[in-house]
Write an enzyme that holds these catalytic residues in place. Structure first.
Site, short mmCIF file in Angstrom:
data_model
loop_
_atom_site.label_atom_id
_atom_site.label_comp_id
_atom_site.label_asym_id
_atom_site.label_seq_id
_atom_site.Cartn_x
_atom_site.Cartn_y
_atom_site.Cartn_z
N ARG A 78 0.83 -1.23 0.00
CA ARG A 78 0.00 0.00 0.00
C ARG A 78 0.86 1.27 0.00
NH1 ARG A 78 -2.55 -3.63 -0.87
NH2 ARG A 78 -4.56 -4.27 -0.05
N SER B 201 -11.60 -0.40 3.22
CA SER B 201 -10.82 -0.59 4.46
C SER B 201 -10.26 0.75 4.91
CB SER B 201 -9.64 -1.54 4.21
OG SER B 201 -10.12 -2.79 3.86
N GLU C 257 -5.48 3.72 6.00
CA GLU C 257 -5.16 3.52 4.58
C GLU C 257 -5.80 4.66 3.79
OE1 GLU C 257 -5.83 -0.48 2.91
OE2 GLU C 257 -6.79 0.50 1.22
C1 LIG Z 1 -15.72 -0.58 -1.32
C2 LIG Z 1 -14.24 -0.31 -1.52
C3 LIG Z 1 -13.37 -1.37 -1.66
C4 LIG Z 1 -12.00 -1.14 -1.85
N1 LIG Z 1 -11.17 -2.22 -1.98
C5 LIG Z 1 -9.85 -2.03 -2.15
C6 LIG Z 1 -8.96 -3.15 -2.30
O1 LIG Z 1 -9.38 -4.30 -2.29
N2 LIG Z 1 -7.64 -2.90 -2.45
C7 LIG Z 1 -7.13 -1.63 -2.48
O2 LIG Z 1 -5.91 -1.48 -2.63
N3 LIG Z 1 -7.95 -0.55 -2.36
C8 LIG Z 1 -9.28 -0.72 -2.20
N4 LIG Z 1 -10.11 0.37 -2.06
C9 LIG Z 1 -9.54 1.72 -2.06
C10 LIG Z 1 -9.61 2.46 -3.43
O3 LIG Z 1 -10.62 1.92 -4.24
C11 LIG Z 1 -8.28 2.38 -4.18
O4 LIG Z 1 -7.26 2.93 -3.40
C12 LIG Z 1 -8.35 3.12 -5.52
O5 LIG Z 1 -7.19 2.88 -6.28
C13 LIG Z 1 -8.55 4.62 -5.37
O6 LIG Z 1 -8.84 5.13 -6.65
P1 LIG Z 1 -9.49 6.56 -6.85
O7 LIG Z 1 -9.45 6.87 -8.29
O8 LIG Z 1 -10.84 6.58 -6.23
O9 LIG Z 1 -8.48 7.49 -6.06
P2 LIG Z 1 -8.80 8.72 -5.09
O10 LIG Z 1 -9.48 8.21 -3.86
O11 LIG Z 1 -9.48 9.79 -5.84
O12 LIG Z 1 -7.32 9.18 -4.73
C14 LIG Z 1 -6.50 8.37 -3.93
C15 LIG Z 1 -5.08 8.92 -3.97
O13 LIG Z 1 -4.55 8.79 -5.27
C16 LIG Z 1 -4.15 10.08 -5.77
N5 LIG Z 1 -4.46 10.11 -7.18
C17 LIG Z 1 -5.60 9.74 -7.81
N6 LIG Z 1 -5.48 9.89 -9.13
C18 LIG Z 1 -4.25 10.40 -9.36
C19 LIG Z 1 -3.54 10.81 -10.51
N7 LIG Z 1 -4.05 10.72 -11.73
N8 LIG Z 1 -2.30 11.32 -10.36
C20 LIG Z 1 -1.73 11.41 -9.14
N9 LIG Z 1 -2.36 11.04 -8.00
C21 LIG Z 1 -3.60 10.55 -8.11
C22 LIG Z 1 -4.95 11.08 -4.96
O14 LIG Z 1 -4.32 12.33 -4.94
C23 LIG Z 1 -4.98 10.40 -3.62
O15 LIG Z 1 -3.74 10.63 -2.99
C24 LIG Z 1 -11.50 0.17 -1.89
C25 LIG Z 1 -12.39 1.25 -1.76
C26 LIG Z 1 -13.74 1.01 -1.58
C27 LIG Z 1 -14.67 2.18 -1.46
#
Ligand SMILES: Cc1cc2nc3c(=O)[nH]c(=O)nc-3n(C[C@H](O)[C@H](O)[C@H](O)COP(=O)(O)OP(=O)(O)OC[C@H]3O[C@@H](n4cnc5c(N)ncnc54)[C@H](O)[C@@H]3O)c2cc1C
Length: 355
Positions: free
Chosen positions: A180, A253, A350
């Protein structure tokens, strides 16, 4: 009201760049929590990105990039800067012998990409099925699930370095991936990820060692699953374990799993012999935090006011309706304190807090 020349100029600039002001952020997150962004802009291509970047630089406004907002808790007071909502799309497939390199725009929906690659018979992303969010966020926390991590398949990441004001392609090694964690997480908001290239295998092997997958396979009487069955199984497991985003506000999580020294793990196992731990190496052991929160601290399915933990998974914090960030933080702090009191372990979120 008549606009002064300065306001006229700003209004024109905003119109050109589609920059909005005072945009409520909760609608851009899966937690459904968060106040306004002072400036907000949806970036659909590199030109939009450069304009937003130049505007922020010229006006000395801090920037924060969001994807699907599924790993964020945004402060009730919002963010006094520019929020860039990444929406750059596009996909390109290049064949190289037994491999296919897939480059996807940072704004592409992650699970849609997984679905498409599975449909094409490409191995590598299937265990990461059904994780919310965008392609651009996958390297940031090196997403992982069911024995796979993004780092296993990421070939390179194309970024805008906002300090050096230049484009760069970072190799997998340069991304410095860990559990992570990544170079991007260690250098927050320095690199805007524009696209990610994954190296997938036409003749890959499935990874179904994970206990939940084994159980699901034997329940379905499947011995040798194919790629599509594997994705379906992962989706089934996740749908059973995790809340539906249409029903609940959540960011999945809330805390990271815990890696402790093997000595500490032995001490905990003496106290809780039924706890199942995973050795990382001969010095370190991964402790199942969900089990501790559930069996040791009694946190599964608790609800207080607008917030609580999910009935099937104590690691998942829930906004049951109109929760604010403070309520989530208060509950999370209680969990941190209780775990420390019971086990001596310091747990870390996380989910990222944006204020
Ligand atoms: C129901 C649920 C289940 C999940 N299960 C998992 C799992 O099994 N495993 C896991 O690892 N995660 C899980 N997650 C967490 C999440 O889905 C992941 O971390 C996902 O990759 C976040 O993507 P996002 O586009 O929503 O990022 P955001 O939440 O919008 O951003 C997260 C971070 O990434 C950065 N970021 C986003 N896009 C960019 C970009 N283009 N350039 C630079 N920085 C950027 C943001 O600045 C921030 O720091 C889960 C979340 C939920 C709600």
């Amino acid at each position: 009201m008549e606009l002064t020349p300065v306001h006229q100029h700003l209004a024109q600039t905003f119109q050109q760049m589609k920059i909005q002001e005072h945009v409520i952020l909760k609608d851009y997150t899966t937690f459904k929590i968060g106040g306004p962004a002072r400036f907000f802009c949806i970036v659909k291509n590199e030109d939009d990105l450069i304009e937003a970047f130049n505007f922020s630089k010229k006006n000395k406004i801090k920037m924060f990039v969001i994807g699907g907002g599924s790993n964020l808790l945004i402060a009730d007071a919002g963010y006094d800067g520019m929020v860039i909502k990444m929406d750059i799309s596009g996909k390109k497939y290049i064949e190289e012998g037994d491999f296919v390199k897939v480059t996807a725009g940072a704004g592409e929906n992650w699970d849609k990409l997984v679905e498409e690659t599975v449909e094409k018979g490409l191995y590598g992303l299937e265990n990461l099925s059904n994780i919310p969010g965008t392609v651009g966020a996958t390297p940031v926390q090196n997403i992982g699930a069911y024995g796979s991590e993004a780092k296993d398949v990421i070939e390179s990441v194309y970024v805008l370095d906002i300090i050096k004001d230049e484009y760069k392609t970072l190799t997998n090694v340069e991304c410095d991936f860990d559990y992570r964690d990544s170079f991007f997480k260690k250098n927050p908001q320095r690199y805007i990820i524009i696209s990610v290239t994954f190296k997938l295998n036409k003749k890959g092997k499935l990874n179904f060692n994970y206990k939940d997958i084994q159980e699901a396979l034997s329940a379905k009487k499947i011995k040798n699953p194919n790629l599509k069955q594997m994705r379906e199984i992962i989706i089934d497991i996740r749908n059973r374990k995790l809340p539906n985003l249409k029903t609940y506000g959540t960011a999945g999580s809330f805390f990271k799993n815990v890696i402790v020294s093997s000595i500490k793990a032995k001490e905990l196992l003496d106290k809780y012999p039924e706890m199942i731990v995973h050795a990382v190496n001969n010095k370190k052991t991964k402790i199942p935090l969900a089990w501790i929160l559930d069996h040791v601290c009694g946190f599964r399915g608790v609800k207080k006011g607008n917030v609580g933990t999910y009935q099937n998974q104590a690691l998942v914090l829930i906004n049951y309706g109109n929760a604010n960030a403070k309520e989530i933080i208060d509950l999370a702090q209680k969990m941190v304190d209780k775990v420390y009191e019971e086990t001596g372990i310091e747990i870390e979120p996380e989910v990222e807090y944006l204020e």
